[in-house]
Design a protein around this motif. Structure first.
Motif, PDB file in Angstrom:
ATOM      1  N   ILE A 260      22.801   1.561 -43.009  1.00 42.26           N
ATOM      2  CA  ILE A 260      23.155   1.925 -44.442  1.00 42.26           C
ATOM      3  C   ILE A 260      24.159   1.391 -45.120  1.00 42.26           C
ATOM      4  O   ILE A 260      24.516   0.791 -45.955  1.00 42.26           O
ATOM      5  CB  ILE A 260      22.593   3.491 -45.024  1.00 42.26           C
ATOM      6  N   PRO A 261      25.521   2.075 -44.411  1.00 47.32           N
ATOM      7  CA  PRO A 261      26.782   1.730 -44.979  1.00 47.32           C
ATOM      8  C   PRO A 261      26.968   0.292 -45.101  1.00 47.32           C
ATOM      9  O   PRO A 261      27.716  -0.173 -45.942  1.00 47.32           O
ATOM     10  CB  PRO A 261      27.716   2.300 -44.096  1.00 47.32           C
ATOM     11  N   GLY A 262      26.722  -0.867 -43.936  1.00 49.58           N
ATOM     12  CA  GLY A 262      26.832  -2.031 -44.043  1.00 49.58           C
ATOM     13  C   GLY A 262      25.897  -2.508 -45.254  1.00 49.58           C
ATOM     14  O   GLY A 262      26.405  -3.513 -45.839  1.00 49.58           O
ATOM     15  N   TRP A 263      24.801  -2.279 -45.401  1.00 47.28           N
ATOM     16  CA  TRP A 263      23.852  -2.646 -46.547  1.00 47.28           C
ATOM     17  C   TRP A 263      24.621  -2.416 -47.678  1.00 47.28           C
ATOM     18  O   TRP A 263      24.565  -3.332 -48.661  1.00 47.28           O
ATOM     19  CB  TRP A 263      22.380  -2.105 -46.413  1.00 47.28           C
ATOM     20  N   ILE A 264      24.992  -1.093 -48.086  1.00 44.62           N
ATOM     21  CA  ILE A 264      25.713  -0.909 -49.184  1.00 44.62           C
ATOM     22  C   ILE A 264      26.864  -1.715 -49.697  1.00 44.62           C
ATOM     23  O   ILE A 264      27.037  -2.263 -50.554  1.00 44.62           O
ATOM     24  CB  ILE A 264      26.229   0.717 -49.430  1.00 44.62           C
ATOM     25  N   ALA A 265      27.933  -1.944 -48.420  1.00 44.54           N
ATOM     26  CA  ALA A 265      29.014  -2.909 -48.475  1.00 44.54           C
ATOM     27  C   ALA A 265      28.595  -4.345 -48.770  1.00 44.54           C
ATOM     28  O   ALA A 265      29.329  -4.753 -49.792  1.00 44.54           O
ATOM     29  CB  ALA A 265      29.775  -2.824 -47.160  1.00 44.54           C
ATOM     30  N   ASN A 266      27.602  -4.577 -48.229  1.00 41.68           N
ATOM     31  CA  ASN A 266      27.285  -6.010 -48.758  1.00 41.68           C
ATOM     32  C   ASN A 266      26.442  -6.150 -50.103  1.00 41.68           C
ATOM     33  O   ASN A 266      26.874  -7.092 -50.922  1.00 41.68           O
ATOM     34  CB  ASN A 266      26.087  -6.474 -47.689  1.00 41.68           C
ATOM     35  N   TRP A 267      25.589  -5.073 -50.274  1.00 38.41           N
ATOM     36  CA  TRP A 267      24.900  -5.134 -51.785  1.00 38.41           C
ATOM     37  C   TRP A 267      26.393  -5.304 -52.670  1.00 38.41           C
ATOM     38  O   TRP A 267      26.283  -6.017 -53.785  1.00 38.41           O
ATOM     39  CB  TRP A 267      24.171  -3.792 -51.985  1.00 38.41           C
ATOM     40  N   ARG A 268      27.483  -4.570 -52.669  1.00 40.66           N
ATOM     41  CA  ARG A 268      28.351  -4.227 -53.430  1.00 40.66           C
ATOM     42  C   ARG A 268      29.299  -5.450 -53.519  1.00 40.66           C
ATOM     43  O   ARG A 268      29.723  -5.863 -54.542  1.00 40.66           O
ATOM     44  CB  ARG A 268      29.521  -3.206 -52.735  1.00 40.66           C
ATOM     45  N   GLU A 269      29.494  -6.055 -52.324  1.00 43.67           N
ATOM     46  CA  GLU A 269      30.150  -7.453 -52.346  1.00 43.67           C
ATOM     47  C   GLU A 269      29.507  -8.608 -53.238  1.00 43.67           C
ATOM     48  O   GLU A 269      30.291  -9.095 -53.908  1.00 43.67           O
ATOM     49  CB  GLU A 269      30.304  -7.806 -50.699  1.00 43.67           C
ATOM     50  N   VAL A 270      28.262  -8.735 -53.165  1.00 42.75           N
ATOM     51  CA  VAL A 270      27.383  -9.425 -54.146  1.00 42.75           C
ATOM     52  C   VAL A 270      27.832  -8.969 -55.367  1.00 42.75           C
ATOM     53  O   VAL A 270      28.044 -10.107 -56.223  1.00 42.75           O
ATOM     54  CB  VAL A 270      26.021  -9.427 -53.646  1.00 42.75           C
ATOM     55  N   HIS A 271      27.772  -7.975 -55.742  1.00 43.57           N
ATOM     56  CA  HIS A 271      27.865  -7.599 -57.158  1.00 43.57           C
ATOM     57  C   HIS A 271      29.224  -7.410 -57.692  1.00 43.57           C
ATOM     58  O   HIS A 271      29.281  -7.804 -58.959  1.00 43.57           O
ATOM     59  CB  HIS A 271      27.347  -5.938 -57.391  1.00 43.57           C
ATOM     60  N   ALA A 272      30.369  -7.447 -56.734  1.00 43.07           N
ATOM     61  CA  ALA A 272      31.745  -7.351 -57.311  1.00 43.07           C
ATOM     62  C   ALA A 272      32.161  -8.755 -57.496  1.00 43.07           C
ATOM     63  O   ALA A 272      33.454  -8.819 -57.954  1.00 43.07           O
ATOM     64  CB  ALA A 272      32.392  -6.596 -56.146  1.00 43.07           C
ATOM     65  N   ASP A 273      31.385  -9.664 -57.022  1.00 43.93           N
ATOM     66  CA  ASP A 273      31.937 -11.315 -56.956  1.00 43.93           C
ATOM     67  C   ASP A 273      31.618 -11.897 -58.511  1.00 43.93           C
ATOM     68  O   ASP A 273      30.640 -11.790 -58.860  1.00 43.93           O
ATOM     69  CB  ASP A 273      31.184 -11.990 -55.858  1.00 43.93           C
ATOM     70  N   PRO A 274      32.702 -11.898 -58.938  1.00 42.00           N
ATOM     71  CA  PRO A 274      32.563 -12.685 -60.431  1.00 42.00           C
ATOM     72  C   PRO A 274      31.780 -13.830 -60.445  1.00 42.00           C
ATOM     73  O   PRO A 274      31.153 -14.089 -61.455  1.00 42.00           O
ATOM     74  CB  PRO A 274      33.895 -12.456 -61.152  1.00 42.00           C
ATOM     75  N   GLU A 275      31.930 -14.741 -59.385  1.00 44.29           N
ATOM     76  CA  GLU A 275      31.155 -16.012 -59.278  1.00 44.29           C
ATOM     77  C   GLU A 275      29.982 -15.696 -58.570  1.00 44.29           C
ATOM     78  O   GLU A 275      29.219 -16.810 -58.479  1.00 44.29           O
ATOM     79  CB  GLU A 275      31.939 -16.957 -58.557  1.00 44.29           C
ATOM     80  N   ALA A 276      29.302 -14.747 -58.450  1.00 42.05           N
ATOM     81  CA  ALA A 276      28.105 -14.498 -57.768  1.00 42.05           C
ATOM     82  C   ALA A 276      27.114 -15.222 -58.469  1.00 42.05           C
ATOM     83  O   ALA A 276      26.979 -14.990 -59.661  1.00 42.05           O
ATOM     84  CB  ALA A 276      27.767 -13.181 -57.536  1.00 42.05           C
ATOM     85  N   ARG A 277      26.025 -15.899 -57.721  1.00 42.39           N
ATOM     86  CA  ARG A 277      24.762 -16.517 -58.459  1.00 42.39           C
ATOM     87  C   ARG A 277      23.803 -15.890 -57.450  1.00 42.39           C
ATOM     88  O   ARG A 277      23.930 -15.413 -56.499  1.00 42.39           O
ATOM     89  CB  ARG A 277      24.803 -17.990 -58.217  1.00 42.39           C
ATOM     90  N   ILE A 278      22.412 -15.927 -58.293  1.00 40.27           N
ATOM     91  CA  ILE A 278      21.223 -15.479 -57.588  1.00 40.27           C
ATOM     92  C   ILE A 278      21.076 -16.658 -56.467  1.00 40.27           C
ATOM     93  O   ILE A 278      21.654 -17.563 -56.491  1.00 40.27           O
ATOM     94  CB  ILE A 278      20.283 -15.575 -58.502  1.00 40.27           C
ATOM     95  N   TYR A 279      20.606 -15.901 -55.288  1.00 36.56           N
ATOM     96  CA  TYR A 279      20.506 -16.558 -54.113  1.00 36.56           C
ATOM     97  C   TYR A 279      19.064 -17.440 -54.163  1.00 36.56           C
ATOM     98  O   TYR A 279      18.358 -16.769 -54.524  1.00 36.56           O
ATOM     99  CB  TYR A 279      20.326 -15.732 -52.706  1.00 36.56           C
ATOM    100  N   ARG A 280      19.352 -18.394 -53.963  1.00 33.07           N
ATOM    101  CA  ARG A 280      17.967 -19.504 -54.174  1.00 33.07           C
ATOM    102  C   ARG A 280      18.008 -20.713 -53.142  1.00 33.07           C
ATOM    103  O   ARG A 280      18.492 -21.634 -53.738  1.00 33.07           O
ATOM    104  CB  ARG A 280      17.929 -19.858 -55.394  1.00 33.07           C
ATOM    105  N   PRO A 281      17.584 -20.580 -52.266  1.00 33.04           N
ATOM    106  CA  PRO A 281      17.536 -21.626 -51.265  1.00 33.04           C
ATOM    107  C   PRO A 281      16.743 -22.856 -51.600  1.00 33.04           C
ATOM    108  O   PRO A 281      15.845 -22.398 -52.333  1.00 33.04           O
ATOM    109  CB  PRO A 281      17.255 -21.098 -49.537  1.00 33.04           C
ATOM    110  N   ARG A 282      16.803 -23.912 -51.167  1.00 33.53           N
ATOM    111  CA  ARG A 282      15.955 -24.990 -51.237  1.00 33.53           C
ATOM    112  C   ARG A 282      15.023 -25.125 -50.193  1.00 33.53           C
ATOM    113  O   ARG A 282      15.269 -24.417 -48.933  1.00 33.53           O
ATOM    114  CB  ARG A 282      16.647 -26.427 -51.737  1.00 33.53           C
ATOM    115  N   GLN A 283      14.159 -26.119 -50.066  1.00 34.24           N
ATOM    116  CA  GLN A 283      13.217 -26.641 -49.013  1.00 34.24           C
ATOM    117  C   GLN A 283      13.144 -27.911 -48.873  1.00 34.24           C
ATOM    118  O   GLN A 283      13.278 -28.642 -49.760  1.00 34.24           O
ATOM    119  CB  GLN A 283      12.047 -25.687 -49.082  1.00 34.24           C
ATOM    120  N   VAL A 284      12.417 -28.411 -47.727  1.00 36.19           N
ATOM    121  CA  VAL A 284      12.008 -29.917 -47.576  1.00 36.19           C
ATOM    122  C   VAL A 284      10.479 -29.642 -47.526  1.00 36.19           C
ATOM    123  O   VAL A 284      10.031 -29.324 -46.664  1.00 36.19           O
ATOM    124  CB  VAL A 284      12.487 -30.542 -46.293  1.00 36.19           C
ATOM    125  N   TYR A 285       9.875 -30.070 -48.677  1.00 41.97           N
ATOM    126  CA  TYR A 285       8.575 -30.142 -48.859  1.00 41.97           C
ATOM    127  C   TYR A 285       7.733 -30.853 -47.834  1.00 41.97           C
ATOM    128  O   TYR A 285       8.029 -32.107 -47.758  1.00 41.97           O
ATOM    129  CB  TYR A 285       8.070 -30.094 -50.245  1.00 41.97           C
TER     130      TYR A 285
END
Ligand code: ACO
Length: 447
Positions: free
Chosen positions: A406-431
């Motif tokens: 849980i602490p690791g998940w909280i810390a990582n969630w926070r890091e995503v939210h605290a990053d002013p440049e964060a964007r939604i994670y959206r990988p691409r694929q090779v169809y």
């Protein structure tokens, strides 16, 4: 069209010896890609402009070569067997720290001062109960419901009861939300165990610290209090510390992925629990014990087991062995092997499964198959034997892992939210599916 990637050999001005740029040649086109170097000298090629400039994407099935983010939380050197939380070696934390202090290190970025620790402990104590309505949720689960399913569902449900904490953006709310989640997860875990064995659930005790309180809720009965041996408390505390974070593993990446859509802390962590559930991830500690029990019950020779897991047709693996990142040894497994001997000796338990585990390890580490593939015991190989000695049943092992993570998940969630440049994670694929084809009316379909 010939395509090759070359790294040029220019060194950086600070003399680290890495090139400043990578040069990508795609047929007639070429592009310079910046080289990014982390604080522990891990080099990466920044491809964030690759598609915009060339039309190409990279393909990395299973993400073994892909850095999905920059993170300041946990450092792993898989070749050297190094694991550090916020710079502090795991060996020192396992020996000198506590789970709560380690959790604060991960979540807030540094070891706590006395007042900070006291404040966090107060939050944990104030939040150890569950809302009565949340308690009633348990009644909807069948007695044999997998505890990981209960845990995930209950964490998500927690969000409905604490909506003002859903997006704890500022520091005061964040500390409260992190403490609430850590505290209640322990109560939910113990309550799901009590439900599974048909016993009334046990209220938390405000006078007990985190791990002792969890053991009390797990093993006390209304008419018979449980007093844990300090060796048991220490062993479980160590297990939680060792599981507290592990950079961008499957469940943590899931938490970051879900969190990147601005989903709240509870929803993101509930998704992480589901990812951890799988037998190739957190579920491996259950699979290890099942494997050891089966070897013990059948009396099968360790050499036969090793031969079987080497045979690809058998479709079996030596559970608790191998790791995507550690290619020398898993430092957590080393600590747990020693802890295992210690706690079993202290409790006067002789577990034949420990003997089998040690024989398997010895035999595997002498075998060319395991040596050449760099397969070593991972954190799950010995943790289950300790949990068994404590009296925790196998179906709760992954839940214990979740409490630790849980602490690791909280810390990582926070890091995503605290990053002013964060964007939604959206990988691409090779169809690789069919190219365009017409819709076929029902009456014209074969079959
Ligand atoms: N037993 C036998 N062979 C194995 C094992 C194992 N435990 N692990 C890997 N191998 C073999 C593979 O068959 C493969 O052989 P090949 O090259 O001849 O095809 C080679 O080693 C590489 O294996 P991969 O599956 O490519 O390794 P990957 O990095 O994808 O997987 C994993 C890592 C999932 C941990 C794997 O080692 C495994 O399945 N281990 C058993 C399950 C386990 O213990 N999981 C817990 C991981 S730790 C954690 O999540 C907390």
């Amino acid at each position: 069209m010939s395509e090759k990637i070359t790294l040029n050999n220019r060194t950086t001005t600070d003399g680290k010896g890495f090139p400043e740029k990578a040069q990508l040649i795609l047929g007639e086109k070429s592009m310079e890609l910046p080289v990014v170097v982390g604080t522990e000298n891990e080099p990466a090629v920044d491809i964030s402009k690759l598609r915009a400039q060339t039309g190409y994407i990279t393909l990395d099935d299973g993400y073994s070569n892909t850095g999905s983010c920059k993170s300041a939380i946990t450092f792993i050197d898989g070749e050297k067997g190094v694991l550090r939380y916020r710079g502090v070696p795991i060996e020192e934390l396992a020996e000198k720290s506590t789970f709560i202090e380690t959790a604060m290190l991960l979540i807030f970025g540094g070891l706590p001062t006395q007042p900070h620790l006291a404040e966090f402990r107060r939050i944990l104590t104030d939040n150890e109960f569950l809302h009565e309505d949340l308690r009633h949720h348990f009644e909807g689960f069948p007695p044999n419901a997998p505890p990981m399913a209960i845990l995930s569902a209950m964490i998500n449900a927690m969000g409905c009861f604490q909506q003002k904490w859903l997006l704890p953006e500022e520091d005061n709310h964040f500390m409260e939300a992190a403490g609430r989640l850590m505290s209640k997860v322990r109560t939910i875990a113990a309550a799901s165990y009590k439900k599974s064995i048909g016993q009334p659930w046990i209220y938390p005790r405000y006078d007990l610290p985190y791990v002792a309180n969890f053991l009390h809720m797990m093993f006390s009965q209304p008419y018979r209090p449980y007093e844990p041996d300090p060796a048991v408390v220490k062993a479980l505390d160590q297990i939680l510390i060792l599981h507290a974070d592990h950079e961008q593993n499957c469940s943590t990446s899931t938490v970051r992925m879900v969190g990147s859509s601005q989903a709240n802390l509870y929803a993101s962590v509930a998704a992480g629990v589901c990812a951890l559930w799988g037998p190739l991830h957190g579920g491996a500690n259950v699979a290890v014990i099942e494997m050891l029990e089966q070897i013990h019950a059948s009396g099968e020779k360790v050499e036969n087991v090793i031969a079987k897991v080497k045979d690809k047709d058998s479709k079996t693996r030596l559970m608790g062995f191998g790791h995507r990142v550690y290619k020398n040894f898993d430092p957590r497994a080393k600590i747990l092997k020693a802890a295992c001997d210690k706690v079993l000796n202290k409790l006067g338990i002789h577990d034949p499964l420990l003997d089998i585990a040690k024989q398997l390890e010895e035999t595997a580490l002498r075998d060319e198959y395991f040596v050449s593939r760099k397969l070593y015991p991972n954190v799950d190989f010995y943790s289950g034997i300790i949990l068994r000695a404590i009296g925790i049943p196998a179906n709760m092992f992954t839940v214990i892992f979740s409490i630790g993570r849980i602490p690791g998940w909280i810390a990582n969630w926070r890091e995503v939210h605290a990053d002013p440049e964060a964007r939604i994670y959206r990988p691409r694929q090779v169809y690789v599916g069919p190219t365009q084809r017409p819709y076929v009316p029902m009456e014209q379909r074969n079959r």
